[in-house]
Each structure stands twice: as structure tokens, then as C-alpha cells.
Motif scaffolding. Structure first.
Motif, short mmCIF file in Angstrom:
data_model
loop_
_atom_site.label_atom_id
_atom_site.label_comp_id
_atom_site.label_asym_id
_atom_site.label_seq_id
_atom_site.Cartn_x
_atom_site.Cartn_y
_atom_site.Cartn_z
N TYR A 222 0.85 -1.19 0.00
CA TYR A 222 0.00 0.00 0.00
C TYR A 222 0.88 1.24 0.00
O TYR A 222 1.72 1.42 0.90
CB TYR A 222 -0.87 -0.06 1.26
N VAL A 223 0.71 2.11 -0.99
CA VAL A 223 1.56 3.30 -1.10
C VAL A 223 1.04 4.39 -0.17
O VAL A 223 -0.13 4.79 -0.25
CB VAL A 223 1.61 3.81 -2.56
N THR A 224 1.91 4.86 0.71
CA THR A 224 1.52 5.90 1.67
C THR A 224 1.94 7.29 1.23
O THR A 224 1.27 8.28 1.49
CB THR A 224 2.13 5.61 3.05
N ARG A 225 3.11 7.41 0.58
CA ARG A 225 3.60 8.70 0.10
C ARG A 225 4.29 8.54 -1.25
O ARG A 225 4.96 7.53 -1.49
CB ARG A 225 4.56 9.35 1.09
N VAL A 226 4.12 9.55 -2.08
CA VAL A 226 4.80 9.57 -3.38
C VAL A 226 5.82 10.70 -3.35
O VAL A 226 5.51 11.82 -2.90
CB VAL A 226 3.78 9.79 -4.52
N ALA A 227 7.03 10.42 -3.79
CA ALA A 227 8.12 11.41 -3.78
C ALA A 227 8.18 12.13 -5.12
O ALA A 227 8.10 11.50 -6.19
CB ALA A 227 9.44 10.69 -3.51
N GLU B 100 10.55 19.34 -10.46
CA GLU B 100 9.65 19.47 -11.61
C GLU B 100 8.30 18.78 -11.38
O GLU B 100 7.50 18.64 -12.28
CB GLU B 100 10.31 18.87 -12.85
N LYS B 101 8.09 18.32 -10.15
CA LYS B 101 6.85 17.63 -9.75
C LYS B 101 6.68 16.28 -10.47
O LYS B 101 5.56 15.80 -10.65
CB LYS B 101 5.60 18.51 -10.00
N GLU B 102 7.80 15.66 -10.82
CA GLU B 102 7.77 14.33 -11.40
C GLU B 102 7.96 13.29 -10.30
O GLU B 102 8.69 13.52 -9.34
CB GLU B 102 8.89 14.18 -12.44
N ALA C 151 13.94 13.41 -2.45
CA ALA C 151 12.83 14.12 -3.08
C ALA C 151 12.75 15.58 -2.64
O ALA C 151 13.20 15.94 -1.54
CB ALA C 151 11.52 13.42 -2.75
N ASP C 152 12.17 16.40 -3.48
CA ASP C 152 11.93 17.81 -3.14
C ASP C 152 10.67 17.96 -2.30
O ASP C 152 10.58 18.83 -1.45
CB ASP C 152 11.80 18.62 -4.44
N SER C 153 9.69 17.06 -2.55
CA SER C 153 8.45 17.11 -1.78
C SER C 153 7.78 15.75 -1.80
O SER C 153 8.15 14.86 -2.59
CB SER C 153 7.49 18.16 -2.35
#
Length: 230
Positions: free
Chosen positions: A171-176, A180-182, A221-223
Motif C-alpha cells: 500500500y503506497v503511503t507517500r509519493v516522492a 519538476e513535480k515528477e 525528493a523535493d516534496s
């Protein structure tokens, strides 16, 4: 036997040589399959219902024509999970022919059974060239640690882009994201491992941490975003 008058008037002509059916590969042997009991093998197949609202991946381990093991995995339709529960009881112990002509509750499971039947009786199984085939219980290895089906769930819109929700790892909890928001990585929870930890007495919060992991350039990651809320 009833014959037409035309056939009755014909004289008998002897049939030539009979060589039998072409041999097919089964568990490391070449077999001339003449009856259902002549067929063995482990294989997988996918089926779908008429409105294509859901799909079923079915795994069968057949020995001497009898279904000794069945793994029923469903996707996309809530009612199919209950159908799968019933099919798992229905399938085991039946011959291939019985299973093919049995209502397996859900049309997607019935279709998967049809596709597997074709593979098995034509010698196109995963164990066609494996001596002795695979032991009963082999299908569980496909589930990996935690014994859960490996699911991929992704959502995307043109306006907001993709969201990873579930990967093979869990289960994915966070996406990095990079500048460039990729997407460059993701954090996940292996739910099977987490439940195993909890059953072993680990506190839920600690079990969650122990079952977490990440993939890709997650730490650089940046965000980060929650794919279900952001």
C-alpha cells in the motif's frame, strides 16, 4: 445407435492405421491424453465477465485429471470476492471436465476456468517440462511474503497527473516528487508483513513502522504527497 438409410446401404470398409493422439508435454513426460485422468499440470489463466467490470486470475494444480490445488484471485468487483470464496470450495477435488461444466458463481471465474482448461489439455502448462510437476501448495509462492495478492492500483487525470496507490511491495503511503513535480519514488506499507507482526504481539504503531519501506529516489525528493488526499 441409429443409422440413416443411406448409411445402412453402404458396405463396410476397414479403417487404416490408428496412431492415437499427438503426445503433449506433461510434467516432464510426453503423454497421449485419451481421458481426463491422463492430464496433469500447474497453470495460470485470466477470465473476465461480460460487462468487464472485474477479472479473475485462476491458478490450478492438476494431478491425474483431479484439481488438487486452486488459487482464486479477483480484481475490480466487490461481489467477486464472495464468488471466489465459493469457487475455492467448489473446484478442489473435481475433475477438469467437472470443473469446466460447473457454475463457479462468477462469470469471470468461469471464463478463467475455460482458459485454463485449454492450456492444460493442450499441454501448455507452466510445468509441461518440469519432471514430476510442482507440489501441492506451489501457487502460494506467487503471493510472496505475507501471502497477499500482488496488486497494482494507479489513478491519473490529465489535469492532476498520476497517483500511485498500490504496488507489488504494498500500500503506497507517500509519493516522492522532484522539483519538476515528477514522481521519483514512493513509500509503502507491506500489509501482509504488518499483520504478521501484529499477530506476533508487536504494537500496531511499531508494526506499521517495521513493515514500511521505500523505492526509488525517495530520500532525495523535493516534496512528498499522499496520493489519496493530495
Amino acid at each position: 445407435m441409429i443409422y440413416s438409410s443411406e448409411v445402412e446401404r453402404m458396405c463396410p470398409v476397414a479403417k487404416g492405421a490408428y496412431h492415437g493422439p499427438a503426445p503433449i508435454p506433461e510434467e516432464g513426460k510426453w503423454v497421449q491424453a485419451k481421458e481426463i485422468k491422463d492430464v496433469s499440470g500447474l497453470t495460470h489463466g485470466v477470465g473476465w465477465c461480460a460487462p468487464q467490470q472485474g477479472a479473475c486470475k485462476l491458478t490450478l494444480n492438476v494431478k491425474d485429471g483431479i484439481i488438487e490445488e486452486a488459487l482464486v484471485e479477483t480484481l475490480g468487483c466487490s461481489g467477486m470476492t464472495h464468488s471466489a470464496a465459493m469457487a475455492s470450495e467448489i473446484l478442489i477435488g473435481k475433475t477438469l471436465l467437472e470443473a469446466l461444466n460447473t457454475d463457479l458463481v462468477c462469470d469471470a471465474i468461469n471464463t478463467a476456468m475455460r482458459e485454463l482448461f485449454l492450456q492444460i489439455v493442450y499441454g501448455r502448462t507452466q510445468t509441461a517440462f518440469s519432471e514430476g510437476g510442482l507440489p501441492i501448495g506451489a501457487s502460494l509462492e506467487d503471493l510472496g511474503k505475507g501471502l497477499r495478492s500482488q496488486i497494482g492500483t494507479m489513478f491519473a487525470t490529465k489535469e492532476k497527473g498520476p497517483r500511485y496507490m498500490e504496488m507489488a511491495e504494498g500500500y503506497v503511503t507517500r509519493v516522492a516528487l522532484n522539483k519538476e513535480k515528477e514522481i521519483i519514488g514512493y513509500e509503502f506499507v507491506n500489509l501482509g508483513r504488518m499483520m504478521d507482526f501484529i499477530k506476533d504481539g508487536v504494537e500496531p504503531g511499531e508494526a506499521l513502522k517495521k513493515a514500511q519501506g521505500h523505492y526509488g529516489q525517495f530520500e532525495n525528493a523535493d516534496s512528498y504527497i499522499d496520493p489519496r488526499r493530495q
